[in-house]
Each structure stands twice: as C-alpha cells, then as structure tokens.
Design an enzyme around this catalytic site. Structure first.
Site, PDB file in Angstrom:
ATOM      1  N   ARG A  86       0.845  -1.174   0.000  1.00  0.00           N
ATOM      2  CA  ARG A  86       0.000   0.000   0.000  1.00  0.00           C
ATOM      3  C   ARG A  86       0.892   1.238   0.000  1.00  0.00           C
ATOM      4  O   ARG A  86       1.995   1.227   0.542  1.00  0.00           O
ATOM      5  CB  ARG A  86      -0.897   0.019   1.241  1.00  0.00           C
ATOM      6  CG  ARG A  86      -1.902   1.174   1.238  1.00  0.00           C
ATOM      7  CD  ARG A  86      -2.639   1.315   2.566  1.00  0.00           C
ATOM      8  NE  ARG A  86      -3.580   2.430   2.501  1.00  0.00           N
ATOM      9  CZ  ARG A  86      -4.218   2.932   3.549  1.00  0.00           C
ATOM     10  NH1 ARG A  86      -4.016   2.423   4.756  1.00  0.00           N
ATOM     11  NH2 ARG A  86      -5.048   3.957   3.395  1.00  0.00           N
TER      12      ARG A  86
ATOM     13  N   ARG B  75      -0.871   9.513   3.558  1.00  0.00           N
ATOM     14  CA  ARG B  75      -1.399  10.492   2.606  1.00  0.00           C
ATOM     15  C   ARG B  75      -2.340  11.454   3.301  1.00  0.00           C
ATOM     16  O   ARG B  75      -2.756  11.243   4.445  1.00  0.00           O
ATOM     17  CB  ARG B  75      -2.152   9.792   1.476  1.00  0.00           C
ATOM     18  CG  ARG B  75      -3.275   8.909   1.968  1.00  0.00           C
ATOM     19  CD  ARG B  75      -4.346   8.691   0.916  1.00  0.00           C
ATOM     20  NE  ARG B  75      -5.318   7.670   1.302  1.00  0.00           N
ATOM     21  CZ  ARG B  75      -6.300   7.871   2.169  1.00  0.00           C
ATOM     22  NH1 ARG B  75      -6.451   9.053   2.756  1.00  0.00           N
ATOM     23  NH2 ARG B  75      -7.157   6.898   2.460  1.00  0.00           N
TER      24      ARG B  75
ATOM     25  N   ARG C 225      -0.109   9.319  -5.469  1.00  0.00           N
ATOM     26  CA  ARG C 225       0.425   8.786  -4.214  1.00  0.00           C
ATOM     27  C   ARG C 225       1.078   7.416  -4.379  1.00  0.00           C
ATOM     28  O   ARG C 225       2.023   7.090  -3.665  1.00  0.00           O
ATOM     29  CB  ARG C 225      -0.674   8.721  -3.148  1.00  0.00           C
ATOM     30  CG  ARG C 225      -1.882   7.874  -3.485  1.00  0.00           C
ATOM     31  CD  ARG C 225      -2.951   7.997  -2.419  1.00  0.00           C
ATOM     32  NE  ARG C 225      -4.156   7.222  -2.686  1.00  0.00           N
ATOM     33  CZ  ARG C 225      -5.177   7.641  -3.415  1.00  0.00           C
ATOM     34  NH1 ARG C 225      -5.134   8.845  -3.979  1.00  0.00           N
ATOM     35  NH2 ARG C 225      -6.250   6.874  -3.590  1.00  0.00           N
TER      36      ARG C 225
END
Length: 414
Positions: free
Chosen positions: A38, A42, A106
């Site tokens: 992952r 963020r 991201r």
C-alpha cells in the site's frame, strides 16, 4: 499480463512439468519475489462539508503522499534491500526488477520513494554528486484500464450485482440498522444529508478524521474516541462486505483472483524462459491488498496500514520442485509474519498452491462480469485483434505503395 486458464489447459501441464524438473542436489534457492504494498501516509481522500480544516493543512493537496508517507516507503525499500541482499544485485539492473503502480500520484510517488531505499546509487551510478538518488522506471496504465491493481471494478456489472445481493443479506441489514441513529448523528455533524450517508460515506468521514488525528490536527468536539471507534468499526464492516459474507469465490474471481493468477503466471514465465527477472513490485492501495488476501483466504479483517506489504517468495527446492511462501509486513517494529494458504503449509508446493487457488481464478473475466462487450476482453482475443489490425494496415500501406509507384511510372511516360 495475462490471465491463467483452468488447470486442464496446457499452461497447467507446463507448471506441473516445471515443478518436477530435477536439477541435481542444489540447495533450496530463492528464484523470484513479488511484493505488493500500500502507498505511504497520505492526506485525506476528501473533506466533509463542515470540516473546519478543509484542505488547508495539506500543502500537497488532498489524496497526496505526505513526507511521512515518503519516509515510510523509503524505509520499506531499505527493508527489502536488507532482506534480499545477495539475491538482488547491489546496483540497479533493469533485467532484475519490474515495477508497476496504479495511476495515482500517491502510488507513483510511493514507488519512487521505495526504490530510492531499495537501490541507493553507488559511486559509479551517481549522476549528480548532490543528489543521492537515481531514476528507476515505474510503469502504469490508466485507471479506467487497470483490472490488475484497482478494485472494486466499476466496469463489472456482475460484481455490482453481488454487492447488491450482499447488502440485502439479513446479517448485513441488521448491522446497518443497528448503526442507523449513529449514522444520522454523523450526517448532522458533518453536513451530509441523512439519506446520502451510509457505510461508504462513514468510511470517508473516518478517513478524514484519522488523517487529521495522525497529523496532530484538532478534531471537532463530537469526534470523541468512542465516535472514532464506531466509525472504524463501520469502515471495517464495509471492507469485509466486499470480500466476505456472500459468494466469496465469485467476488474473488472478479477482483483479487486476477492478481493471484498474474503472480503465478509471472513466475512460471520467468522459469520457463529462464529470464533474469528476480522481483516484481506493485505499488497500490489498501483495497488491492484486501482483494488479494480475500482471494487467498488469508485476510485478517484489519485494515492494511500505510506501507503494508504482502510478499510472495518462490523457491526451487532441493529436488527440483517449486514452492511458494507468503509473508505480510504491516509494521516496521517487527519482522513480517508468515501467511499460510488454507489447506497447505507455509512452504506450499507450487502445484498445490495452483490447485487451491483455482476456484478464484477467472476463466474469462469479461464474460464472468457479464459485460456486453465481453468478447473484446481476453488477452488472446486482444492479441488477435491487434494482429488483425496490424495486418490490415500493412496490406493497406502496401497497396497504396504499389498504386503510388504505378502512378509515378505512368506520369513519367506521359
């Protein structure tokens, strides 16, 4: 990256023959690694109407990787470097690693930060003495075309039918009804309409508050520890509804089973063709890990934290057969813990791993999704279509060239 056919197909015979190859007395050898992680920390995905902070505290903007997230991924890259020291070359070798990310800032940035920790440049690789970093390719595809790493499928009608069936189950309705008053209060506090506030929106509110709390921002008075705990419970329940409760294997065939299939296919291709590729890295989302682990029946029900990493290690055993081991790293404070595929051992023989995961591998994703254009979606059909287009264009070009030549000759004689 293509999808695996059922075990009755020739591909299964190739795998089983590979599993029986004798290489004469060599020690157990790590042959390939696949990692799925992952992204790092963020900013919130969104804010709610009455959010006092809005997007002001996030200089990079909503949904973007923070500096903490960059550091988390850099540290994960350093961990992978330490774990696979002696397996991966010390210097970056493009033949040894392939990196793919979803097409989000991201995840792309997470991959770059991770690679900075995994492959710090040595002196010969320094292209600028003031920058201790080297560029390494990260591949991606548009979100609308990504069926490998992005879930749930927005373009899969059958998946949405399954979710509609799930939310009508008594055990689902009873849980949601139990939270009805709580969700109404949340709607009033946040400024959302009561009718439009459900488990998914509760997750968004929780995500916003979680990010703000993690970054030491003040929370509104109504966001008490008990409220946060209930929001987290609702979010966890919502996650489980996508991988559990109802027709688990069919859901997996439309989501995480695709990735399981690809991981196994990639390894078989590396062995079959004796490729030097040693690591495939996927930079993705919590939903990707959940879908993968749900398909493998190893999901623990807890939300994957930032930089959580699922690892597949493929070994060649002393008798020439192959095995798969899985690890899950969800904290930097302790080593990753082993994951065992139900029905097998930690070092699971490859042929057994394939047999056990066969029920979650789609034969034809497009057809199983019940898409109107299902015939356009198999890897074989796609290749045939592209080949046909190429042939047609080639013939057209040749025809035009011949006509052009004849016309030139004709006019020269006039």
């Amino acid at each position: 990256m293509s999808r695996r056919q059922p075990l009755s197909a020739p591909f299964a015979l190739i795998i089983l023959s590979l599993a029986g190859t004798q290489l004469g007395g060599q020690a157990r050898t790590l042959r390939m690694v696949t990692v799925l992680y992952r992204h790092g920390d963020r900013a919130p995905i969104d804010t709610y109407p009455k959010d006092p902070h809005k997007d002001a505290p996030w200089p990079g903007g909503l949904q973007q990787l923070t500096q903490e997230g960059m550091q988390q991924q850099f540290e994960l890259g350093q961990y992978l470097r330490a774990r696979y020291q002696g397996f991966l070359s010390r210097s970056y070798r493009r033949q040894e690693i392939y990196v793919r990310s979803t097409d989000y800032d991201r995840t792309l940035m997470s991959a770059q930060a991770n690679l900075a920790g995994l492959f710090p440049p040595n002196r010969s690789e320094l292209w600028n003495p003031h920058i201790w970093w080297q560029p390494i390719p990260v591949h991606t595809v548009p979100v609308s075309q990504d069926r490998l790493l992005k879930f749930p499928m927005k373009d899969c009608p059958r998946y949405h039918e399954l979710m509609e069936e799930t939310v009508q189950l008594p055990q689902y309705r009873d849980k949601i009804d139990g939270w009805k008053d709580f969700i109404k209060d949340i709607a009033n506090h946040t400024g959302y309409s009561v009718e439009g506030t459900g488990p998914r929106r509760a997750w968004k509110v929780y995500d916003t508050l979680f990010c703000q709390k993690t970054h030491n921002l003040s929370l509104p008075e109504w966001a008490t520890p008990q409220v946060l705990a209930t929001l987290e419970e609702i979010s966890t329940f919502e996650v489980m509804s996508h991988v559990g409760f109802h027709k688990l294997n069919e859901k997996a065939r439309l989501t995480g089973g695709i990735l399981v299939d690809t991981v196994l296919r990639n390894f078989s291709e590396v062995v079959r063709r004796s490729l030097p590729l040693k690591m495939i890295m996927y930079s993705a989302h919590d939903s990707t890990i959940i879908a993968l682990q749900g398909a493998l029946k190893v999901f623990n029900g807890r939300h994957p934290p930032y930089a959580a990493c699922h690892i597949f290690e493929f070994y060649e055993e002393t008798d020439g057969s192959y095995s798969v081991s899985m690890l899950y790293r969800n904290t930097s404070r302790q080593p990753p813990y082993p994951l065992v595929l139900p029905g097998c051992s930690f070092s699971c023989p490859l042929h057994r791993f394939i047999e056990l995961t066969e029920p979650v591998i789609p034969d034809d994703w497009g057809k199983e999704c019940r898409r109107a254009d299902a015939t356009d979606y198999g890897p074989g059909r796609t290749l045939i279509a592209l080949s046909a287009v190429a042939v047609i264009l080639g013939l057209a070009t040749l025809t035009l060239a011949v006509l052009y030549g004849r016309l030139r000759k004709r006019y020269r004689t006039m």
